[in-house]
Write a protein that holds these residues in place. Structure first.
Motif, PDB file in Angstrom:
ATOM      1  N   LYS A   1      -4.062  12.549 -25.253  1.00 48.71           N
ATOM      2  CA  LYS A   1      -3.407  12.561 -26.505  1.00 48.71           C
ATOM      3  C   LYS A   1      -4.647  13.351 -27.519  1.00 48.71           C
ATOM      4  O   LYS A   1      -4.979  12.902 -28.485  1.00 48.71           O
TER       5      LYS A   1
ATOM      6  N   ASP B   1      -3.250  17.654 -32.211  1.00 50.69           N
ATOM      7  CA  ASP B   1      -2.168  18.352 -31.998  1.00 50.69           C
ATOM      8  C   ASP B   1      -2.469  19.764 -31.979  1.00 50.69           C
ATOM      9  O   ASP B   1      -1.597  20.798 -31.281  1.00 50.69           O
TER      10      ASP B   1
ATOM     11  N   PRO C   1       0.721  22.368 -30.055  1.00 46.54           N
ATOM     12  CA  PRO C   1       1.202  21.742 -31.255  1.00 46.54           C
ATOM     13  C   PRO C   1       2.550  21.188 -31.137  1.00 46.54           C
ATOM     14  O   PRO C   1       3.355  21.731 -30.329  1.00 46.54           O
ATOM     15  N   SER C   2       2.885  19.940 -31.894  1.00 42.34           N
ATOM     16  CA  SER C   2       4.190  19.424 -31.749  1.00 42.34           C
ATOM     17  C   SER C   2       5.354  20.226 -32.392  1.00 42.34           C
ATOM     18  O   SER C   2       6.375  20.027 -32.053  1.00 42.34           O
TER      19      SER C   2
ATOM     20  N   ARG D   1       4.225  25.835 -31.191  1.00 37.87           N
ATOM     21  CA  ARG D   1       3.955  25.301 -29.478  1.00 37.87           C
ATOM     22  C   ARG D   1       4.833  26.768 -28.906  1.00 37.87           C
ATOM     23  O   ARG D   1       4.235  27.089 -27.670  1.00 37.87           O
TER      24      ARG D   1
END
Length: 235
Positions: free
Chosen positions: A79, A82, A86-87, A92
């Motif tokens: 984890k 981000d 990227p989410s 992304r």
């Protein structure tokens, strides 16, 4: 049994994994596989990766090959922040776009540059074409490929672009935009860590024939005569 990464820091993908794991404080055991000694072709390593390429990951009984797959596995398992992958759907997609493009372009052209190919007509010219594309298409006027923060795309790009530097072709010298981007990437992950990861490739000119496995010497001789032949086994 903890996470094991099988790496040789002469390899661009291995350096990307090493820097990513270290900068994100991912605990792992460094398993050094010396490509120049042919250690990737041993039966012992074949049990980890039957493709006999580095990098490779072993996480308990789970093994994984291919550097991009390993990077994404680590990002998801631990984890990581981000910005690395990227989410946000479109950010992304930009990372994916670069990672898809770079393998036959930046990596494909940059890997042809060895000390003995620098003077071959067309070798640096091919790389210069994709460097222009990198600046105009992917970097543009942004601090990083995706925007204001570093991503996996920047890290993978940096380690690939350092390979020709190790061969004696300083591609950053007359490209101020590229040089400024390099500085930002190194600052984001830590200049000392970057220096440590690239120490081997920047000293590769001191590598002598007696330190190279005979089958790799033959590979390099063939490559000298035919620069389009496949590269040293790392993905």
């Amino acid at each position: 049994m903890g996470l094991e990464l099988y790496l040789d820091l002469l390899s661009q993908p291995c350096r990307a994994l090493y820097i990513f794991a270290r900068t994100n404080n991912i605990p792992f055991e460094f398993k050094h596989v010396e490509l120049m000694k042919g250690q990737h072709r041993t039966e012992e390593f074949r049990k980890v990766n039957m493709l006999m390429k580095v990098p490779a990951l072993k996480d308990g009984s789970f093994t994984l090959a291919e550097s991009i797959a390993i990077l994404l596995y680590l990002a998801r398992k631990f984890k990581t922040p981000d910005h690395w992958y990227p989410s946000d759907l479109q950010k992304r997609a930009r990372v994916d776009e670069y990672l898809s493009w770079q393998h036959v372009n930046i990596r494909g052209k940059g890997s042809k540059l060895k000390q003995w190919t620098l003077k071959l007509i067309g070798v640096t010219e091919e790389l210069n074409v994709v460097l222009k594309q990198f600046e105009e298409k992917f970097l543009q006027d942004k601090p990083f490929i995706v925007g204001n923060e570093i991503s996996l795309a920047d890290l993978v790009a940096l380690v690939e672009l350092m390979q020709p530097v190790g061969a004696g072709y300083n591609l950053f010298e007359e490209r101020p935009k590229l040089a400024a981007w390099r500085s930002r990437v190194e600052e984001a992950v830590g200049k000392q860590l970057c220096q440590e990861a690239h120490e081997g490739i920047l000293n590769a000119k001191n590598l002598t024939a007696d330190k190279i496995a005979p089958e790799l010497l033959e590979h390099f001789k063939h490559q000298l005569l035919n620069p389009r032949v496949s590269r040293v086994p790392s993905r």
